[in-house]
Design a protein around this motif. Structure first.
Motif, PDB file in Angstrom:
ATOM      1  N   ASP A 293      -4.200  37.267  29.509  1.00 20.76           N
ATOM      2  CA  ASP A 293      -3.294  38.403  29.420  1.00 20.76           C
ATOM      3  C   ASP A 293      -3.885  39.584  30.184  1.00 20.76           C
ATOM      4  O   ASP A 293      -5.044  39.959  29.959  1.00 20.76           O
ATOM      5  CB  ASP A 293      -3.076  38.783  27.949  1.00 20.76           C
ATOM      6  CG  ASP A 293      -1.994  39.845  27.762  1.00 20.76           C
ATOM      7  OD1 ASP A 293      -1.281  40.157  28.736  1.00 20.76           O
ATOM      8  OD2 ASP A 293      -1.876  40.353  26.640  1.00 20.76           O
ATOM      9  N   ALA A 294      -3.114  40.134  31.098  1.00 21.87           N
ATOM     10  CA  ALA A 294      -3.488  41.345  31.824  1.00 21.87           C
ATOM     11  C   ALA A 294      -2.200  41.970  32.338  1.00 21.87           C
ATOM     12  O   ALA A 294      -1.202  41.284  32.570  1.00 21.87           O
ATOM     13  CB  ALA A 294      -4.435  41.043  32.975  1.00 21.87           C
ATOM     14  N   GLU A 295      -2.216  43.247  32.553  1.00 22.01           N
ATOM     15  CA  GLU A 295      -1.012  43.977  32.912  1.00 22.01           C
ATOM     16  C   GLU A 295      -0.757  43.927  34.417  1.00 22.01           C
ATOM     17  O   GLU A 295      -1.612  44.307  35.221  1.00 22.01           O
ATOM     18  CB  GLU A 295      -1.133  45.447  32.473  1.00 22.01           C
ATOM     19  CG  GLU A 295       0.133  46.272  32.673  1.00 22.01           C
ATOM     20  CD  GLU A 295       1.285  45.810  31.805  1.00 22.01           C
ATOM     21  OE1 GLU A 295       2.444  45.899  32.241  1.00 22.01           O
ATOM     22  OE2 GLU A 295       1.013  45.361  30.671  1.00 22.01           O
ATOM     23  N   GLY A 296       0.421  43.408  34.799  1.00 20.27           N
ATOM     24  CA  GLY A 296       0.894  43.560  36.164  1.00 20.27           C
ATOM     25  C   GLY A 296       0.234  42.693  37.215  1.00 20.27           C
ATOM     26  O   GLY A 296      -0.072  43.161  38.309  1.00 20.27           O
ATOM     27  N   TRP A 297       0.015  41.394  36.944  1.00 22.70           N
ATOM     28  CA  TRP A 297      -0.557  40.515  37.960  1.00 22.70           C
ATOM     29  C   TRP A 297       0.522  39.648  38.597  1.00 22.70           C
ATOM     30  O   TRP A 297       1.592  39.442  38.026  1.00 22.70           O
ATOM     31  CB  TRP A 297      -1.667  39.644  37.375  1.00 22.70           C
ATOM     32  CG  TRP A 297      -1.265  38.784  36.209  1.00 22.70           C
ATOM     33  CD1 TRP A 297      -1.272  39.116  34.892  1.00 22.70           C
ATOM     34  CD2 TRP A 297      -0.764  37.439  36.275  1.00 22.70           C
ATOM     35  NE1 TRP A 297      -0.827  38.070  34.131  1.00 22.70           N
ATOM     36  CE2 TRP A 297      -0.515  37.036  34.956  1.00 22.70           C
ATOM     37  CE3 TRP A 297      -0.519  36.551  37.316  1.00 22.70           C
ATOM     38  CZ2 TRP A 297      -0.022  35.770  34.649  1.00 22.70           C
ATOM     39  CZ3 TRP A 297      -0.035  35.284  37.014  1.00 22.70           C
ATOM     40  CH2 TRP A 297       0.206  34.912  35.685  1.00 22.70           C
ATOM     41  N   ARG A 298       0.223  39.143  39.791  1.00 22.61           N
ATOM     42  CA  ARG A 298       1.182  38.269  40.482  1.00 22.61           C
ATOM     43  C   ARG A 298       0.571  36.962  40.964  1.00 22.61           C
ATOM     44  O   ARG A 298       1.288  36.058  41.351  1.00 22.61           O
ATOM     45  CB  ARG A 298       1.836  38.998  41.648  1.00 22.61           C
ATOM     46  CG  ARG A 298       0.922  39.403  42.773  1.00 22.61           C
ATOM     47  CD  ARG A 298       1.702  40.143  43.852  1.00 22.61           C
ATOM     48  NE  ARG A 298       0.910  40.447  45.018  1.00 22.61           N
ATOM     49  CZ  ARG A 298       0.684  39.598  46.027  1.00 22.61           C
ATOM     50  NH1 ARG A 298       1.186  38.374  45.975  1.00 22.61           N
ATOM     51  NH2 ARG A 298      -0.037  39.954  47.069  1.00 22.61           N
ATOM     52  N   LYS A 299      -0.747  36.857  40.973  1.00 21.39           N
ATOM     53  CA  LYS A 299      -1.427  35.612  41.285  1.00 21.39           C
ATOM     54  C   LYS A 299      -2.514  35.379  40.244  1.00 21.39           C
ATOM     55  O   LYS A 299      -3.152  36.336  39.798  1.00 21.39           O
ATOM     56  CB  LYS A 299      -2.078  35.647  42.674  1.00 21.39           C
ATOM     57  CG  LYS A 299      -1.127  35.763  43.844  1.00 21.39           C
ATOM     58  CD  LYS A 299      -1.919  35.774  45.144  1.00 21.39           C
ATOM     59  CE  LYS A 299      -1.017  35.957  46.349  1.00 21.39           C
ATOM     60  NZ  LYS A 299      -1.799  35.994  47.623  1.00 21.39           N
ATOM     61  N   ALA A 300      -2.726  34.118  39.882  1.00 19.99           N
ATOM     62  CA  ALA A 300      -3.768  33.796  38.905  1.00 19.99           C
ATOM     63  C   ALA A 300      -4.469  32.508  39.312  1.00 19.99           C
ATOM     64  O   ALA A 300      -3.821  31.555  39.770  1.00 19.99           O
ATOM     65  CB  ALA A 300      -3.173  33.656  37.512  1.00 19.99           C
ATOM     66  N   ARG A 301      -5.784  32.506  39.126  1.00 18.67           N
ATOM     67  CA  ARG A 301      -6.587  31.303  39.354  1.00 18.67           C
ATOM     68  C   ARG A 301      -7.553  31.141  38.192  1.00 18.67           C
ATOM     69  O   ARG A 301      -8.014  32.128  37.612  1.00 18.67           O
ATOM     70  CB  ARG A 301      -7.374  31.395  40.662  1.00 18.67           C
ATOM     71  CG  ARG A 301      -6.529  31.426  41.912  1.00 18.67           C
ATOM     72  CD  ARG A 301      -7.414  31.266  43.154  1.00 18.67           C
ATOM     73  NE  ARG A 301      -8.338  32.374  43.303  1.00 18.67           N
ATOM     74  CZ  ARG A 301      -9.546  32.268  43.858  1.00 18.67           C
ATOM     75  NH1 ARG A 301      -9.987  31.083  44.263  1.00 18.67           N
ATOM     76  NH2 ARG A 301     -10.328  33.319  43.975  1.00 18.67           N
ATOM     77  N   ILE A 302      -7.864  29.886  37.862  1.00 20.12           N
ATOM     78  CA  ILE A 302      -8.887  29.587  36.864  1.00 20.12           C
ATOM     79  C   ILE A 302      -9.920  28.684  37.522  1.00 20.12           C
ATOM     80  O   ILE A 302      -9.566  27.679  38.162  1.00 20.12           O
ATOM     81  CB  ILE A 302      -8.299  28.898  35.621  1.00 20.12           C
ATOM     82  CG1 ILE A 302      -7.216  29.774  34.982  1.00 20.12           C
ATOM     83  CG2 ILE A 302      -9.403  28.612  34.601  1.00 20.12           C
ATOM     84  CD1 ILE A 302      -6.512  29.110  33.816  1.00 20.12           C
TER      85      ILE A 302
END
Length: 278
Positions: free
Chosen positions: A60-69
């Motif tokens: 959870d984080a505010e205002g992201w558009r790309k995510a990687r793990i």
């Protein structure tokens, strides 16, 4: 099991009450904050009764558009991009579950059933730190890490519902998932932080209206609100799920193992619901 059906027209009154009485489950109580993220969590979940195993993720984080793990070995295991209108809108919380293959070959009833034993699963998802890297506004990147352990609690034992209370006891195995790696040790009773308890109508039309609650590990009995039970049809078939949740080193919630029991009835005066067979 043959379940008693109720017409959709007759559902409206008690479904409204059920919505009020029901507490919906959520995968929370991870690392808060998670470095630059608001929250993050990865965990192993085993259904000891059905014999399946999966990998769960929340961030959870505010205002992201790309995510990687990225896993402990430095290899990327997940990525996603928001597109078009959703890219402009941005994202916040994200939760997903992997598929849940069977944990023992003997449980497969169809040639197409996938089997991943616990040793294979733990090799696929090594313990260690998993890093989240999120692209936010103006192409900035924020990051956070959370720990995955291979410390898995035993499945709760003796789950029962007597018409008013759900009870259970600490267990000592993983149910159907009997094949375990060399040196594997179950989390002990002192390593459980909480139990998650779910009561669900065993009926396709009513199953969305479940009652769910989390209680501290010192508790082994939950009184189901009478208002919730009154919202269900008389004699409705019910099933119980109880999950033991691992306490991680920082006190947050970790891996979890669930036990399921069915055959209960919304009627404390009889053992079977109408239409059920011994």
């Amino acid at each position: 099991m043959v379940t008693q059906r109720t017409s959709l027209a007759g559902l409206s009154g008690f479904l409204t009450a059920a919505l009020v009485a029901t507490t919906w489950p959520s995968l929370s109580h991870g690392d808060e904050p998670c470095n630059e993220l608001d929250e993050c969590r990865v965990l192993i979940e085993i259904n000891a009764s059905d014999g399946d195993i999966g990998f769960h993720v929340l961030f959870d984080a505010e205002g992201w558009r790309k995510a990687r793990i990225v896993g402990p070995d430095g290899k990327q295991i997940f990525s996603e991009h928001a597109r078009k209108a959703l890219k402009d809108q941005r994202l916040t919380e994200n939760f997903f579950e992997s598929a849940e293959p069977l944990c023992e070959p003997e449980l497969a009833e169809d040639p197409d059933d996938r089997v991943v034993t616990l040793p294979e699963f733990l090799a696929r998802f090594p313990e260690g730190f998993y890093e989240f890297r999120l692209t936010i506004q103006n192409e900035g990147v924020i990051a956070g890490t959370t720990l995955l352990s291979h410390f898995i609690p035993a499945a709760p034992a003796d789950a029962e519902f007597d018409g008013t209370d759900i009870t259970w006891a600490y267990g000592d195995d993983l149910g159907e998932c009997v094949t375990q790696p060399d040196g594997f040790v179950l989390a002990g009773e002192a390593d459980i932080v909480a139990y998650e308890v779910v009561l669900t109508p065993d009926d396709d039309e009513l199953s969305p209206f479940s009652y769910t609650v989390r209680v501290p590990a010192s508790v082994n009995s939950v009184a189901v609100p009478s208002s919730y039970l009154a919202s269900l049809p008389a004699d409705a078939p019910l099933k119980v799920e109880v999950g033991a949740i691992e306490r991680r080193p920082n006190g947050s919630f970790g891996n979890q193992t669930f036990t399921e029991e069915d055959g209960f009835c919304n009627n404390p005066d009889q053992d079977l619901c109408p239409g059920e067979e011994e």
